[in-house]
Write a protein that holds these residues in place. Sequence first.
Motif, PDB file in Angstrom:
ATOM      1  N   CYS A 177      28.929  46.700  18.309  1.00 54.15           N
ATOM      2  CA  CYS A 177      28.966  46.248  19.696  1.00 54.15           C
ATOM      3  C   CYS A 177      28.051  47.033  20.627  1.00 54.15           C
ATOM      4  N   GLU A 178      27.756  48.283  20.332  1.00 52.24           N
ATOM      5  CA  GLU A 178      26.925  49.054  21.262  1.00 52.24           C
ATOM      6  C   GLU A 178      25.499  49.212  20.769  1.00 52.24           C
TER       7      GLU A 178
ATOM      8  N   THR B 278      35.817  45.879  22.178  1.00 56.10           N
ATOM      9  CA  THR B 278      34.628  45.307  21.545  1.00 56.10           C
ATOM     10  C   THR B 278      34.480  43.835  21.937  1.00 56.10           C
TER      11      THR B 278
ATOM     12  N   GLU C 170      33.205  38.024  23.589  1.00 55.57           N
ATOM     13  CA  GLU C 170      33.877  37.143  22.630  1.00 55.57           C
ATOM     14  C   GLU C 170      35.379  37.298  22.810  1.00 55.57           C
TER      15      GLU C 170
ATOM     16  N   ARG D  25      23.424  44.088  16.651  1.00 54.28           N
ATOM     17  CA  ARG D  25      23.907  42.816  17.190  1.00 54.28           C
ATOM     18  C   ARG D  25      22.959  41.687  16.824  1.00 54.28           C
TER      19      ARG D  25
ATOM     20  N   ALA E 165      33.669  44.923  14.641  1.00 58.60           N
ATOM     21  CA  ALA E 165      32.750  44.875  15.780  1.00 58.60           C
ATOM     22  C   ALA E 165      32.458  46.224  16.404  1.00 58.60           C
ATOM     23  N   ASP E 166      33.325  47.216  16.197  1.00 57.65           N
ATOM     24  CA  ASP E 166      33.049  48.512  16.826  1.00 57.65           C
ATOM     25  C   ASP E 166      31.809  49.164  16.220  1.00 57.65           C
TER      26      ASP E 166
ATOM     27  N   HIS F 204      37.707  42.170  16.207  1.00 56.75           N
ATOM     28  CA  HIS F 204      37.589  42.794  17.525  1.00 56.75           C
ATOM     29  C   HIS F 204      38.805  43.584  17.943  1.00 56.75           C
TER      30      HIS F 204
ATOM     31  N   ARG G 140      33.928  37.718  14.109  1.00 57.01           N
ATOM     32  CA  ARG G 140      34.053  39.087  13.651  1.00 57.01           C
ATOM     33  C   ARG G 140      35.419  39.632  14.055  1.00 57.01           C
TER      34      ARG G 140
ATOM     35  N   MET H  94      32.833  43.798  25.261  1.00 58.94           N
ATOM     36  CA  MET H  94      31.425  44.198  25.172  1.00 58.94           C
ATOM     37  C   MET H  94      30.549  43.099  24.620  1.00 58.94           C
ATOM     38  N   MET H  95      31.130  42.256  23.748  1.00 56.23           N
ATOM     39  CA  MET H  95      30.314  41.220  23.120  1.00 56.23           C
ATOM     40  C   MET H  95      30.596  39.850  23.695  1.00 56.23           C
TER      41      MET H  95
END
Lengths: 438, 457
Positions: free
Chosen positions: B249-250, B313, B319, B255, B245-246, B309, B307, B316-317
């Motif tokens: 995520c941004e 992350t 999740e 995404r 995810a890194d 994490h 995903r 950020m998402m």
Amino acid sequence: MKIDDIAGKIFDGARAAGAEAEIYYEEYEDRPVEYEDNTLKYLATKIERGIGLRVILNGRLGFSSTSDFGKIDELLQNALESAKYGEKAAFTFPSKCDVADVKTFDDAVAACTTKELVDVGDELIQRLLARHPKIKCTADVDAETSEERIINTSGLDIGHRSTSFGADVAALEVKNDGLLWAGDGYDSAKLDKNVAALADKVATDLDWAKRDTTLKTGTYPAIFAPNTMIMLFTTICDGVNGKLVQKGSSPLSGKIGEQLFDERISIYDDPLLDYGPSSAPHDTEGIRSARTTLVERGVLKSFIYDLQTAGLMGKKPTGNGLRGYDTRPGPGHNNTMILPGDTPVSEMIKGMKRGLFVENVIGAGTCNTLAGDFSVNIGLGYLIENGEVRGRVKNCMIYGNVYELLKNGVASIGDKAEMKESISLPHFLFSGISVAGQ
Amino acid sequence: MFDKMRAALSEGRADYIELRIQESAGTSVGYSGKELESIGRRTKLGGSVRAMVKGGWGFASFNDLSQLPRFVKEACGQARLVSRPKHPGLAPIEHVKRIVKATPKVDPRDIPLDQKHALCERYNKILLAGKNIQTSNVIYRDYAVNEYLLTSDGTELNQETCFCGIMVAAVAKEGSNVQRAYESVGDLQGYQIVEGLDHAAETTARRASELLKAEPPEAGPHTVVIDPKLCGLFIHEAFGHLSEADLICENDDLRKMMRLGRRFGSDKLNVVDFPGVPGEAGSYEYDSEGTPVKKNYLIKNGILSSRLHSRETAAMMNEEPTGNARCISYDYAPIVRMSNTYMEPDTCSFEELLDGVEDGIYAVGSGGGQTDIEMFTFSAEEGFEIKNGKLGKKLRDIVLTGNVFQTLRDIDKIGSDFKTNGGLGGCGKNDQSPLRVSDGGPSVRINNVLIGGRNED
């Protein structure tokens, strides 16, 4: 505990056990600043120091290492135990070294502040965004100072300090049907804040890749950029490694003096390049640094050795005994210099009716590298037609054999060399590269 | 140790502070040809502090533990200089105070160096006795890491890891034709896995020799059947890294591309990442941030369902954290990594996989791979032609490439067998290499895989 005291303690213990000893001490401080998604994310300070200890006991080599300076007795015991089984030493620890003269330390790098590093990183990304506002960049800029010292029971006590400054960026553009990555970097012992050239190059890569094109399976002339040529010259570097030659697994064993490559190819191992990324006045075993001619006008001239390999093969050491504190020395490369040729890259492109420009590849090193075979996916590459870039080529593989290509396949060699990962190399134009495509 | 760490931690001011100390010791034995090139034990000691203030991170790593408070203050100071807009902080986790001991069946630390040496010497002799064998490699490695992790939000973990493995390789030579074969085992089960490999050494030497007579494949697209070992490498390169995810995520565009619920393959495709499988090369109970692990279906019935994490992350998402934040050693910050990643088997027999393949390739073993996230390569150790559903002549230098948006959809039959692999190698990402991981799966048939070839002389 200071290293001199540690050395004294270890040498007393080694001599009491009847052994010769060599300490390799390494310390470094690395200060990277890291960017993600176009903005600063991480500031770091990494300080590391460690000792590698080699002993020769009853003619056999032993080794151990530690970064725990509270365990010096254990370090010596581990090294002595290792020597019970070790290889017979084919050399003795040198007692002195007349070190060569080369610049490896830049005060400006050592004095570099966090703000200076961040300013460089900010500028790098801003320049890229100015030309491509939609991309997302990861980047890092770092300044490192390091010191190594080699002390042994034969009386040797030498060392030197080095600095390293580098900048790297990877830009990602997400397109409708896929991803486009472009990136590059540089490093040197000298402070080099000129990121404008780096940013421009990556921005141009993104421009060239604006459109996607396809390529059918076939053979095409191809320009390999330095980032791709690294794959080919890594194979040659392995081939001239004295250890692989000694084991008989190098395809270059027994071929000194033979014309193995195109006569326009000359390759040197050069530890004496002022402020080079891998320069040093002596190697990590205490042998004076010297420039070694590996290939001259296509003729194989020499291999590289550390003390043990040189001893086993009855050759003079070349000053290529390299290591980190936690490994034994082995033959390693300093700055590998491939001499540029006489053809500007712009001319190579202009003269191409229909062919490829390969900036970088995916999967290098996963084929039979001993034999020089390669089979890789074109990570970033372009189709050139009638002297112009037509667009990006994707989902294609190129394959071949390094030794064949560098002997019979060279059409021309670029007139400017670029330093990538301690290998200085120009662009190469090959007359025919096999492509597996659509 | 925790007392000292708690005292140092209290000197820092940040939204989150994580202190890590690692002591490690390991033994390796290495034969190269006839020569015993290395043998012995090495130790390491080091630590790091990671601090976060408003989404900006500071990090300090060091070997001198007497200066812990200084490094805590430094890392916090660095974090304060970096500030990232609208950062959601870290996802909450259950904070654990535990001691986790390594549980190898036969502890390599109890085996004398003499015995390890004799084992490698025996395998090496077997390799060198093979036909056409020019040289050999035997690398034995074990290491134990004792880690102390203390965080400002309540985790206090002392985890011990014990890894043991061996690689045997043979290089066969005939004229200028040089071919290499290897076998590698390595995981957390214990020293017993490196014993009893005499037969494996014999087979390795024979395979290297047989490769001298093998031919490279024809370049171009092929129907390919891959064995469990190559399937593991395939899913690692083709999908594993994309799940980290890194990476996404941004990035809003990524995404969208990787939205949960998107179809990547057929209903029969299931891909899992699970650190909690006991004893595998990528196993652990708590990740480097102290997050407890869980079984994670990355793809379920062909659909993207989860995903990998870290706490950051995940926040950020929006999740759940999954326990995939790992640092390879104390001198690196944890980043999102795979653990044990595998494709689940289905029901086809090997004959069914070959059936109907007029002209294809059966590729086996793992020779390494790479990805740029969209495109990936994976190479086999060796292979065979498939002609009219039957295996034919032996092939070498098989390098396959694919595209994540296409190749997973081109999987058309999944086998009922299953195997996972560890070994001495590992995964590389951002300089943190080789990180111990395992991968695996069943035998699989994939259509339209592009293969590089070799120039015919």
